[in-house]
Write a protein that holds these residues in place. Structure first.
Motif, PDB file in Angstrom:
ATOM      1  N   ARG A 128       0.868  -1.174   0.000  1.00  0.00           N
ATOM      2  CA  ARG A 128       0.000   0.000   0.000  1.00  0.00           C
ATOM      3  C   ARG A 128       0.904   1.222   0.000  1.00  0.00           C
ATOM      4  NH1 ARG A 128      -2.888  -0.944   4.201  1.00  0.00           N
ATOM      5  NH2 ARG A 128      -1.684   0.355   5.629  1.00  0.00           N
ATOM      6  N   GLN A 155      -2.696   5.924   3.065  1.00  0.00           N
ATOM      7  CA  GLN A 155      -3.178   5.425   1.777  1.00  0.00           C
ATOM      8  C   GLN A 155      -3.469   6.586   0.842  1.00  0.00           C
ATOM      9  OE1 GLN A 155      -5.929   1.999   1.668  1.00  0.00           O
ATOM     10  NE2 GLN A 155      -7.362   3.278   0.527  1.00  0.00           N
ATOM     11  N   PHE A 175      -4.687  -1.954  -0.413  1.00  0.00           N
ATOM     12  CA  PHE A 175      -5.520  -0.758  -0.300  1.00  0.00           C
ATOM     13  C   PHE A 175      -6.871  -1.193   0.249  1.00  0.00           C
ATOM     14  CE2 PHE A 175      -2.191   0.780  -2.862  1.00  0.00           C
ATOM     15  CZ  PHE A 175      -2.227   2.173  -2.832  1.00  0.00           C
TER      16      PHE A 175
END
Length: 282
Positions: A191, A199, A240
């Motif tokens: 990620r 994120q 994610f």
């Protein structure tokens, strides 16, 4: 060396058989997630994994949730760790990634705790690694390095997106510390974080190119180490997810991007990145 990519069950809303089909159709090599505690469900998962030819990485989460309850003792974490580790064994995991312990503990307490956890893991002969995650003892690179230096057998699941937000910067300036941790990394969570969050809205967006490249530099260093070790494969899970990580539009709370599409993009991008890396090693 081969790159094996795993679909994360974090945020998954599909039934497990459908999640397996989705992973297989998208050319993932396996599934990563917490095993069910009910035996009948464990057997169903095992059958689905076998039917779809998918590997499995167990996710061991202690403390009541991904953010642990503050009043849990080390013994409670260890008991939960053992119970959840045992629950995963019927699925024949290739490895386990663990979110356990608490960031509020003294470092000496964390060292003792991880030493005991490693002792438990040896009883089952399952390779496992501990994730660099906020709310856990490995929430920043410096305390992580100090702890692992005292535990020669401890391995890490590297997710430096957490460190970006904790440290409020990309990890480029901390590569000296990160390179000392590279030999301890067994698994990667792919990620992309940035200086104000764990994120980015979408890793393909040009405004986040520097963040993507920063993470890829670290991931490639891990691949180089795994190649030098003679490993047959290295593992990565595009991760994610939702739950406050995915950016939402004000008022409507609509996600700004499709999480499953992003994870597929991340998998495809890292396949290309890995192939280019291998070519450069010839």
């Amino acid at each position: 060396m081969e790159l094996k990519l795993f679909k994360s069950l974090w945020g998954n809303t599909l039934k497990f058989d459908q999640a397996c089909l989705q992973a297989k159709d998208a050319l993932f090599d396996g599934i990563e997630g917490p095993a069910p505690l009910v035996v009948t469900e464990q057997k169903e998962w095992r059958d689905q994994l076998n039917q779809n030819g998918l590997d499995y990485i167990a996710e061991i989460v202690t403390g009541g949730d991904y953010v642990p309850q503050r009043d849990w003792t080390p013994k409670q974490h260890l008991d939960d760790f053992k119970r959840r580790l045992e629950a995963s064994l019927i699925l024949s995991p290739v490895a386990a990634t663990c979110l356990t312990g608490c960031d509020a503990w003294e470092e000496s307490q964390s060292v003792d705790f991880y030493g005991e956890a490693l002792g438990i893991a040896k009883e089952y002969g399952l390779p496992l690694s501990f994730e660099t995650h906020r709310s856990r003892p490995f929430f920043n690179p410096w305390s992580t390095l100090r702890i692992v230096q005292q535990l020669p057998d401890l391995k890490l699941t590297a997710d430096i997106s957490h460190w970006c937000v904790v440290c409020e910067r990309l990890m480029d300036s901390e590569m000296e510390t990160l390179m000392q941790l590279v030999p301890r990394v067994a698994h990667v969570h792919a990620r992309v974080g940035y200086d104000q969050g764990p994120q980015v809205p979408h890793p393909a967006a040009p405004e986040y190119e520097a963040a993507l490249r920063s993470h890829q530099t670290f991931w490639q260093a891990i691949w180089h180490d795994h190649l030098d070790q003679g490993k047959a494969f290295t593992t990565m899970t595009p991760e994610f997810g939702p739950d406050g990580y995915c950016h939402l539009l004000p008022f409507t709370q609509a996600p700004v991007a499709d999480i499953w599409q992003i994870n597929q993009w991340m998998a495809q991008t890292e396949r290309q990145h890995f192939n280019q890396f291998l070519k450069s090693q010839v």
